[in-house]
Design a protein around this motif. Structure first.
Motif, PDB file in Angstrom:
ATOM      1  N   THR A  20      -0.039   7.996  -8.741  1.00 36.19           N
ATOM      2  CA  THR A  20       0.646   7.244  -7.696  1.00 36.19           C
ATOM      3  C   THR A  20      -0.173   7.292  -6.409  1.00 36.19           C
ATOM      4  OG1 THR A  20       2.798   7.875  -8.623  1.00 36.19           O
ATOM      5  CG2 THR A  20       2.784   6.921  -6.420  1.00 36.19           C
ATOM      6  N   THR A  21      -0.275   6.168  -5.739  1.00 32.83           N
ATOM      7  CA  THR A  21      -0.869   6.095  -4.417  1.00 32.83           C
ATOM      8  C   THR A  21       0.159   5.485  -3.475  1.00 32.83           C
ATOM      9  OG1 THR A  21      -2.645   5.129  -3.064  1.00 32.83           O
ATOM     10  CG2 THR A  21      -2.046   3.931  -5.044  1.00 32.83           C
ATOM     11  N   TYR A  22       0.122   5.957  -2.211  1.00 27.42           N
ATOM     12  CA  TYR A  22       1.143   5.576  -1.248  1.00 27.42           C
ATOM     13  C   TYR A  22       0.504   4.977   0.002  1.00 27.42           C
ATOM     14  CZ  TYR A  22       3.912   8.894  -3.994  1.00 27.42           C
ATOM     15  OH  TYR A  22       4.537   9.567  -5.013  1.00 27.42           O
ATOM     16  N   CYS A  23       1.175   3.989   0.559  1.00 23.40           N
ATOM     17  CA  CYS A  23       0.767   3.441   1.847  1.00 23.40           C
ATOM     18  C   CYS A  23       1.931   3.514   2.808  1.00 23.40           C
ATOM     19  CB  CYS A  23       0.306   1.990   1.696  1.00 23.40           C
ATOM     20  SG  CYS A  23      -1.383   1.894   1.124  1.00 23.40           S
ATOM     21  N   ASN A  24       1.662   3.997   4.001  1.00 19.75           N
ATOM     22  CA  ASN A  24       2.713   4.193   4.994  1.00 19.75           C
ATOM     23  C   ASN A  24       2.304   3.611   6.332  1.00 19.75           C
ATOM     24  OD1 ASN A  24       4.424   5.998   3.287  1.00 19.75           O
ATOM     25  ND2 ASN A  24       2.625   7.292   3.424  1.00 19.75           N
ATOM     26  N   SER A  25       3.302   3.032   7.001  1.00 19.05           N
ATOM     27  CA  SER A  25       3.080   2.464   8.322  1.00 19.05           C
ATOM     28  C   SER A  25       4.192   2.924   9.255  1.00 19.05           C
ATOM     29  CB  SER A  25       3.063   0.936   8.230  1.00 19.05           C
ATOM     30  OG  SER A  25       3.063   0.348   9.503  1.00 19.05           O
ATOM     31  N   SER A  26       3.880   3.029  10.533  1.00 16.74           N
ATOM     32  CA  SER A  26       4.913   3.387  11.515  1.00 16.74           C
ATOM     33  C   SER A  26       5.698   2.153  11.964  1.00 16.74           C
ATOM     34  CB  SER A  26       4.281   4.074  12.725  1.00 16.74           C
ATOM     35  OG  SER A  26       3.311   3.227  13.306  1.00 16.74           O
ATOM     36  N   THR A  27       5.186   0.973  11.627  1.00 12.08           N
ATOM     37  CA  THR A  27       5.866  -0.269  12.020  1.00 12.08           C
ATOM     38  C   THR A  27       6.279  -1.048  10.774  1.00 12.08           C
ATOM     39  OG1 THR A  27       3.762  -1.435  12.131  1.00 12.08           O
ATOM     40  CG2 THR A  27       4.556  -0.434  14.170  1.00 12.08           C
ATOM     41  N   THR A  28       7.217  -1.937  10.941  1.00 13.60           N
ATOM     42  CA  THR A  28       7.697  -2.758   9.832  1.00 13.60           C
ATOM     43  C   THR A  28       6.606  -3.750   9.416  1.00 13.60           C
ATOM     44  OG1 THR A  28       9.951  -2.579  10.659  1.00 13.60           O
ATOM     45  CG2 THR A  28       9.498  -4.348   9.079  1.00 13.60           C
ATOM     46  N   LEU A  29       6.421  -3.835   8.119  1.00 10.48           N
ATOM     47  CA  LEU A  29       5.381  -4.716   7.584  1.00 10.48           C
ATOM     48  C   LEU A  29       5.998  -6.021   7.110  1.00 10.48           C
ATOM     49  CD1 LEU A  29       3.544  -1.999   5.449  1.00 10.48           C
ATOM     50  CD2 LEU A  29       2.958  -2.774   7.753  1.00 10.48           C
ATOM     51  N   SER A  30       5.311  -7.134   7.331  1.00  9.94           N
ATOM     52  CA  SER A  30       5.820  -8.415   6.834  1.00  9.94           C
ATOM     53  C   SER A  30       5.606  -8.532   5.326  1.00  9.94           C
ATOM     54  CB  SER A  30       5.147  -9.577   7.559  1.00  9.94           C
ATOM     55  OG  SER A  30       3.745  -9.501   7.383  1.00  9.94           O
ATOM     56  N   ASN A  31       4.495  -8.023   4.878  1.00 10.73           N
ATOM     57  CA  ASN A  31       4.225  -8.008   3.449  1.00 10.73           C
ATOM     58  C   ASN A  31       3.141  -6.980   3.186  1.00 10.73           C
ATOM     59  OD1 ASN A  31       1.387  -9.328   3.213  1.00 10.73           O
ATOM     60  ND2 ASN A  31       2.520 -10.775   4.485  1.00 10.73           N
ATOM     61  N   ILE A  32       2.961  -6.616   1.952  1.00 11.76           N
ATOM     62  CA  ILE A  32       1.883  -5.701   1.600  1.00 11.76           C
ATOM     63  C   ILE A  32       1.262  -6.163   0.289  1.00 11.76           C
ATOM     64  CG2 ILE A  32       3.265  -4.003   0.345  1.00 11.76           C
ATOM     65  CD1 ILE A  32       1.411  -1.943   2.104  1.00 11.76           C
ATOM     66  N   GLN A  33      -0.040  -6.045   0.220  1.00 13.76           N
ATOM     67  CA  GLN A  33      -0.766  -6.438  -0.966  1.00 13.76           C
ATOM     68  C   GLN A  33      -1.508  -5.235  -1.524  1.00 13.76           C
ATOM     69  OE1 GLN A  33      -3.332  -9.760  -0.061  1.00 13.76           O
ATOM     70  NE2 GLN A  33      -1.740 -10.765   1.134  1.00 13.76           N
ATOM     71  N   TRP A  34      -1.759  -5.288  -2.821  1.00  8.22           N
ATOM     72  CA  TRP A  34      -2.515  -4.241  -3.493  1.00  8.22           C
ATOM     73  C   TRP A  34      -3.731  -4.848  -4.193  1.00  8.22           C
ATOM     74  CZ3 TRP A  34      -1.847   0.918  -3.040  1.00  8.22           C
ATOM     75  CH2 TRP A  34      -0.639   1.369  -2.486  1.00  8.22           C
ATOM     76  N   TYR A  35      -4.844  -4.146  -4.073  1.00 10.03           N
ATOM     77  CA  TYR A  35      -6.105  -4.581  -4.664  1.00 10.03           C
ATOM     78  C   TYR A  35      -6.710  -3.416  -5.455  1.00 10.03           C
ATOM     79  CZ  TYR A  35      -6.053  -8.570  -1.471  1.00 10.03           C
ATOM     80  OH  TYR A  35      -5.711  -9.717  -0.796  1.00 10.03           O
ATOM     81  N   LYS A  36      -7.506  -3.778  -6.463  1.00  5.35           N
ATOM     82  CA  LYS A  36      -8.256  -2.778  -7.228  1.00  5.35           C
ATOM     83  C   LYS A  36      -9.735  -3.117  -7.144  1.00  5.35           C
ATOM     84  CE  LYS A  36      -9.075  -0.944 -11.863  1.00  5.35           C
ATOM     85  NZ  LYS A  36      -8.706  -1.023 -13.303  1.00  5.35           N
ATOM     86  N   GLN A  37     -10.530  -2.092  -6.887  1.00  3.43           N
ATOM     87  CA  GLN A  37     -11.983  -2.267  -6.863  1.00  3.43           C
ATOM     88  C   GLN A  37     -12.600  -1.345  -7.898  1.00  3.43           C
ATOM     89  OE1 GLN A  37     -13.913  -1.296  -3.123  1.00  3.43           O
ATOM     90  NE2 GLN A  37     -15.647  -2.613  -3.569  1.00  3.43           N
ATOM     91  N   ARG A  38     -13.160  -1.933  -8.925  1.00  4.71           N
ATOM     92  CA  ARG A  38     -13.870  -1.135  -9.935  1.00  4.71           C
ATOM     93  C   ARG A  38     -15.183  -0.643  -9.360  1.00  4.71           C
ATOM     94  NH1 ARG A  38     -11.713  -1.932 -15.114  1.00  4.71           N
ATOM     95  NH2 ARG A  38     -10.335  -3.735 -15.263  1.00  4.71           N
ATOM     96  N   PRO A  39     -15.731   0.454  -9.863  1.00  2.00           N
ATOM     97  CA  PRO A  39     -17.025   0.934  -9.377  1.00  2.00           C
ATOM     98  C   PRO A  39     -18.085  -0.160  -9.499  1.00  2.00           C
ATOM     99  CG  PRO A  39     -15.987   2.588 -10.764  1.00  2.00           C
ATOM    100  CD  PRO A  39     -15.122   1.374 -10.859  1.00  2.00           C
ATOM    101  N   GLY A  40     -18.777  -0.419  -8.388  1.00  2.00           N
ATOM    102  CA  GLY A  40     -19.805  -1.451  -8.372  1.00  2.00           C
ATOM    103  C   GLY A  40     -19.272  -2.864  -8.228  1.00  2.00           C
ATOM    104  N   GLY A  41     -17.970  -3.006  -8.131  1.00  2.00           N
ATOM    105  CA  GLY A  41     -17.369  -4.339  -8.035  1.00  2.00           C
ATOM    106  C   GLY A  41     -16.786  -4.620  -6.664  1.00  2.00           C
ATOM    107  N   HIS A  42     -16.058  -5.716  -6.581  1.00  3.90           N
ATOM    108  CA  HIS A  42     -15.411  -6.074  -5.333  1.00  3.90           C
ATOM    109  C   HIS A  42     -13.899  -5.965  -5.499  1.00  3.90           C
ATOM    110  CE1 HIS A  42     -15.754  -9.865  -7.684  1.00  3.90           C
ATOM    111  NE2 HIS A  42     -14.540 -10.072  -7.224  1.00  3.90           N
ATOM    112  N   PRO A  43     -13.158  -5.848  -4.401  1.00  4.27           N
ATOM    113  CA  PRO A  43     -11.689  -5.757  -4.518  1.00  4.27           C
ATOM    114  C   PRO A  43     -11.111  -7.006  -5.169  1.00  4.27           C
ATOM    115  CG  PRO A  43     -12.423  -5.079  -2.336  1.00  4.27           C
ATOM    116  CD  PRO A  43     -13.604  -5.695  -3.009  1.00  4.27           C
ATOM    117  N   VAL A  44     -10.166  -6.777  -6.054  1.00  2.68           N
ATOM    118  CA  VAL A  44      -9.488  -7.869  -6.752  1.00  2.68           C
ATOM    119  C   VAL A  44      -7.990  -7.740  -6.501  1.00  2.68           C
ATOM    120  CG1 VAL A  44      -8.966  -8.871  -9.006  1.00  2.68           C
ATOM    121  CG2 VAL A  44     -11.270  -8.016  -8.529  1.00  2.68           C
TER     122      VAL A  44
END
Lengths: 109, 112
Positions: A20-44
């Motif tokens: 599990t990975t967590y993202c936290n903000s002190s302010t309300t977020l309008s939306n949140i996105q998640w990306y995966k970056q394989r070694p040697g690759g770019h975020p997808v």
């Protein structure tokens, strides 16, 4: 300005364990996105969450957006070696994204 | 499928040179971005553009400039390259209503 804290920075698991990975903000977020970056690759792009309390699933991946829209999590059930990489969250901010620093996942076969 | 193409995968330049990194997208996206990625520092925004000839500074614009003369092309310019600009540079594009980023493969730039 708005910041997004992502934890942990690194995670090392045995194949078959959960992650599990967590993202936290002190302010309300309008939306949140998640990306995966394989070694040697770019975020997808993986997914976007918009609604309070939203839960979305993609096979072994479960994404959650907190009720207060200040935190989000990505959970992987029964990790596989193909899950290796760095997972980033990005909070929508007008046309831009505010990025977490990422969580690097290593999986021992 | 959206295609974001960066002109070089690897680039080696010398200190003081003027360096151009090119990025082209084929999906008519209004927004384009330049990031640099360094270990432990995540994705840091250098500049972004939301329309032709429009640009806004990101978090680390010092030492860089950009050009967007056509909608599909966004160029990053290192005016006088320095060794601390050795990094992975990632270009991305997105639609105005959907901030989902589509990334290029990246340019690994070494300044010697």
């Amino acid at each position: 300005g708005q910041q997004v804290m992502q934890i942990p920075q690194y995670q090392h698991v045995q194949e078959g364990e959960d992650f599990t990975t967590y993202c936290n903000s002190s302010t309300t977020l309008s939306n949140i996105q998640w990306y995966k970056q394989r070694p040697g690759g770019h975020p997808v792009f993986l997914i976007q969450l918009v609604k309070s309390g939203e839960v979305k699933k993609q096979k072994r991946l479960t994404f959650q957006f907190g009720e207060a829209k200040k935190n989000s999590s990505l959970h992987i059930t029964a990790t596989q070696t193909t899950d290796v990489g760095t997972y980033f969250c990005g909070a929508g901010n007008n046309r831009k994204l505010i990025w977490g620093l990422g969580t690097s996942l290593a999986v021992n076969p | 499928d959206v295609k974001v193409t960066q002109s070089s995968r690897y680039l080696v330049k010398r200190t003081g040179e003027k360096v151009f990194l090119e990025c082209v997208q084929d999906m008519d996206h209004e927004n384009m971005f330049w990031y640099r990625q360094d270990p432990g520092l995540g994705l840091r925004l250098i500049y972004f553009s939301y329309d032709v000839k429009m640009k806004e500074k990101g978090d680390i614009p010092e030492g860089y400039s950009v050009s967007r003369e056509k909608k599909e092309r966004f160029s990053l310019i290192l005016e006088s390259a320095s060794t601390n600009q050795t990094s992975m540079y990632l270009c991305a594009s997105s639609l105005p209503g959907g901030p989902q980023h589509h990334f290029g493969d990246g340019t690994r730039l070494s300044i010697l």
